[in-house]
Design an enzyme around this catalytic site. Structure first.
Site, PDB file in Angstrom:
ATOM      1  CE  LYS A 146      -4.867   1.979   4.778  1.00  0.00           C
ATOM      2  NZ  LYS A 146      -5.779   1.809   3.606  1.00  0.00           N
TER       3      LYS A 146
ATOM      4  CG  LEU B   5     -37.259  -9.583   0.788  1.00  0.00           C
ATOM      5  CD1 LEU B   5     -38.366 -10.628   0.733  1.00  0.00           C
ATOM      6  CD2 LEU B   5     -37.444  -8.575  -0.332  1.00  0.00           C
TER       7      LEU B   5
ATOM      8  CB  THR C 101     -15.799  -3.181  -8.680  1.00  0.00           C
ATOM      9  OG1 THR C 101     -16.011  -4.093  -7.600  1.00  0.00           O
ATOM     10  CG2 THR C 101     -17.021  -3.179  -9.585  1.00  0.00           C
TER      11      THR C 101
ATOM     12  CG  PHE D  20     -19.209 -11.708  -5.109  1.00  0.00           C
ATOM     13  CD1 PHE D  20     -20.039 -10.957  -5.929  1.00  0.00           C
ATOM     14  CD2 PHE D  20     -18.333 -12.606  -5.700  1.00  0.00           C
ATOM     15  CE1 PHE D  20     -20.011 -11.104  -7.303  1.00  0.00           C
ATOM     16  CE2 PHE D  20     -18.293 -12.766  -7.077  1.00  0.00           C
ATOM     17  CZ  PHE D  20     -19.133 -12.013  -7.889  1.00  0.00           C
ATOM     18  CG  LEU D  21     -14.929  -9.729   0.067  1.00  0.00           C
ATOM     19  CD1 LEU D  21     -13.549  -9.208   0.450  1.00  0.00           C
ATOM     20  CD2 LEU D  21     -15.101 -11.182   0.501  1.00  0.00           C
TER      21      LEU D  21
ATOM     22  CE  LYS E  96     -16.950   1.459  -6.518  1.00  0.00           C
ATOM     23  NZ  LYS E  96     -16.582   0.414  -7.526  1.00  0.00           N
TER      24      LYS E  96
ATOM     25  CB  CYS F 206     -20.189  -1.972  -3.228  1.00  0.00           C
ATOM     26  SG  CYS F 206     -18.544  -2.477  -2.712  1.00  0.00           S
TER      27      CYS F 206
ATOM     28  CG  ASP G  28      -2.105   0.931   1.060  1.00  0.00           C
ATOM     29  OD1 ASP G  28      -3.214   0.452   0.737  1.00  0.00           O
ATOM     30  OD2 ASP G  28      -1.920   2.149   1.254  1.00  0.00           O
TER      31      ASP G  28
ATOM     32  CE  LYS H 171     -23.435  -4.584   6.454  1.00  0.00           C
ATOM     33  NZ  LYS H 171     -23.078  -5.703   5.541  1.00  0.00           N
TER      34      LYS H 171
END
Length: 453
Positions: A42, A252, A128, A154-155, A265, A262, A37, A336
Site C-alpha cells: 500500500k 429518512l 474510534t 465524522f467522515l 461497530k 462504523c 502504514d 452504500k
C-alpha cells in the site's frame, strides 16, 4: 474558526479511509504530512500516487500533496516520529467477537512511537475508541512531556474529503486546554463550529452521533412496515415528517438496513460502554434488533414477490423462505453508493440469506464488477455462490426476480423494457425505493418497494 495557521509537521499512523483522508486533507491545508502504514504494498502504491480505495477527490489530493512535496508515505513510524509536531492515530479498532473493541493495533502504534516522540509533541486519537481510552493511551506512552488529545472523525465514505474540509463541527477533547487549542489550530483554514471539551466527552460524541443516525434509519424502516400494514405511502409520510425542522430529511430513507464499517461497530460498542458503566441501553438495543429484522423482512418480501408470480415454495409469513430453483439478480453489493466498501454491507447480508434459502445469485455493482480485488479490506469477501456480472442487464438475464440493494443512481437509467423482455419473469424488489414504480409497472414488472402503496 477561520484564521490561518503556521505549517506543522504531522505524522498520520494508518492509511485506511480515515488515515489517508486525514493525511491528504492536512497536506491540502498546507501542512507537511507523513503517512505511515505497515502494508508495504500500500505504501508503495500510494507513493506512486495510486489510491487503492474509491473516494471522491481523494486521488486528486494525494497527487497534489505528493507533487507539492507536502505528503509522503513511509513504513516505519519510529524513523520519522522525532521530527513531527503532531501524531494522529488512525488505525483500525474493530469489534471483537466478545463485543469488546480491539485496541491492539492502537497500542502497537503507541509502543512504536513512545520512545521516539519529541518533547512537546501531541498525540491525537482519531480512531474510534471506547470512552475512557485516553488515560490508557497516556499510560502506554509513559511520557509526561507529550500532549494527548481526542479528535473524532465524522467522515462518510463517498464524501470523506468534503466532510473533512467542510465539516459540521470539529471536536477536540483534551485535559489540557492549550493542547486542544493547538490541535484545533491545525484546522485554522476551515470554517466550522469548534467544540473543545474533555476526552471522555469527545469520545462519546462519536458513538452518540452514529447511534442516533442508526436510530433514524431503524425508525424509518419500521415505519415503512407500518405504512404497508395500514396502506399508507411511506414516501408521502416521510416528506411530511422531514419538513419538520426539528427532525429534518437526512437519513429518512427506507432501505435494507444500515451497515458499513462504523454504524454496526459503534452502536454495539456504545451498548457495551453503557453496560460496563451499569446502564442498560434498551433503546439502542432495540435499534440494533430492528436492523436485524429488516434484513429478514427484505428476504421475506422477495419470497412473497416470487410466490405472487406463481412459483410455489413459500406461504406468506414463513420465517425461513424456500427459494430453491429461483435465480435472483442482485443490483448493488456495497453498503452504500459512491464507495467500493463491502464491510458490514446490508446488501451482502441479504445476499447471504438468499443463498441460505436456496436461491442462485448473480450480482452487479458499479464499483466492484470492474474493480474486484482492489478493495482495501481483505476480509470483505463476496459470499460463496454469488457470481459477478458485467452489467445490470447481464445480471438480470433469465432471472426470476431482481433486487435493488444499493442506491447506485445508474440503476435508474437501466433499459427496464429490455430487462423485462430478458428476465424469466419480470419481478423486482426495490429495497432502496430508488426506482420509479409507475415506470417499472408500465414496463411489465411486478414491483415491490418498501412502504409504498
Amino acid at each position: 474558526m477561520s484564521s490561518a495557521t503556521a505549517q506543522q509537521r504531522i505524522l498520520v499512523v494508518g492509511a485506511g479511509y480515515v488515515g489517508l483522508t486525514t493525511a491528504a486533507c492536512f497536506a491540502h491545508l498546507g501542512h507537511d504530512v507523513i503517512c505511515a502504514d505497515i502494508d508495504r504494498a500500500k505504501v508503495a502504491s500510494l507513493s506512486a500516487g495510486i489510491v487503492p480505495i474509491r473516494e471522491a477527490d481523494l486521488d486528486r489530493l494525494v497527487g497534489e500533496g505528493i507533487a507539492q512535496r507536502r505528503l509522503r508515505f513511509v513504513i516505519s513510524v519510529a524513523a520519522v516520529a522525532a521530527s513531527c509536531d503532531f501524531v494522529f492515530l488512525c488505525v483500525p479498532t474493530p469489534l471483537r467477537a466478545d463485543g469488546e473493541t480491539e485496541l491492539s493495533y492502537l497500542m502497537s502504534a503507541i509502543e512504536a512511537l513512545a520512545a521516539n516522540l519529541r518533547p512537546g509533541a501531541v498525540v491525537v486519537t482519531k480512531s474510534t475508541v471506547p470512552v475512557g481510552t485516553a488515560p490508557k493511551i497516556g499510560a502506554a506512552l509513559g511520557r509526561t512531556d507529550v500532549g494527548l488529545a481526542s479528535n473524532p472523525e465524522f467522515l462518510r465514505e463517498g464524501s470523506a474529503v468534503a466532510d473533512f474540509l467542510a465539516p459540521d463541527r470539529i471536536v477536540v477533547g483534551a485535559d489540557d486546554r492549550s493542547v486542544a487549542e493547538r490541535v484545533a489550530a491545525l484546522y485554522g483554514r476551515i470554517e466550522a463550529p469548534l467544540i473543545l471539551c474533555d476526552p471522555n466527552s469527545a469520545e462519546t460524541v462519536k458513538y452518540a452521533a452514529n447511534a442516533f443516525l442508526a436510530a433514524k434509519v431503524s425508525f424509518v424502516n419500521a415505519l415503512a412496515a407500518v405504512c404497508e400494514a395500514v396502506d399508507a405511502d411511506v414516501d408521502v409520510v416521510l416528506e411530511g415528517v422531514g419538513t419538520d425542522h426539528r427532525i429534518g430529511s437526512a437519513y429518512l430513507l427506507p432501505g435494507p438496513g444500515w451497515g458499513g464499517s462504523c454504524l454496526p461497530k459503534d452502536t454495539r460498542a456504545l451498548v457495551g460502554v453503557a453496560s460496563g458503566a451499569g446502564y442498560v441501553f434498551d433503546l439502542l438495543e432495540g435499534v440494533i434488533a430492528v436492523n436485524e429484522q429488516q434484513l429478514d423482512r427484505v428476504v421475506a418480501k422477495i419470497a412473497r414477490v416470487v410466490d405472487r408470480a406463481g412459483i410455489e415454495g413459500n406461504a406468506v409469513g414463513d420465517s425461513e423462505p424456500n427459494l430453491d430453483g429461483i435465480t435472483a439478480a442482485v443490483l448493488g453489493l456495497t453498503f452504500k453508493a459512491g464507495t467500493d466498501d463491502l464491510r458490514g454491507s446490508p446488501a451482502i447480508r441479504v445476499a447471504e440469506r438468499l443463498l441460505e434459502a436456496g436461491a442462485r445469485l448473480r450480482a452487479y455493482d458499479p464499483a466492484l464488477s470492474s474493480n474486484l480485488g482492489k478493495r482495501p479490506d481483505p476480509e470483505a469477501h463476496l459470499p460463496e455462490g454469488l457470481a459477478l456480472s458485467g452489467s445490470a442487464l447481464e445480471a438480470m438475464r433469465e432471472a426470476d426476480v431482481a433486487v435493488v440493494l444499493t442506491e447506485w443512481p445508474e440503476f435508474r437509467s437501466v433499459d427496464w423494457n429490455q430487462a423485462a423482455d430478458e428476465m424469466a419473469t419480470a419481478r423486482i424488489v426495490d429495497a432502496r425505493n430508488l426506482l420509479d414504480s409507475a415506470k417499472l409497472r408500465a414496463s411489465g414488472f411486478v414491483y415491490e418497494g418498501l412502504g409504498r402503496r
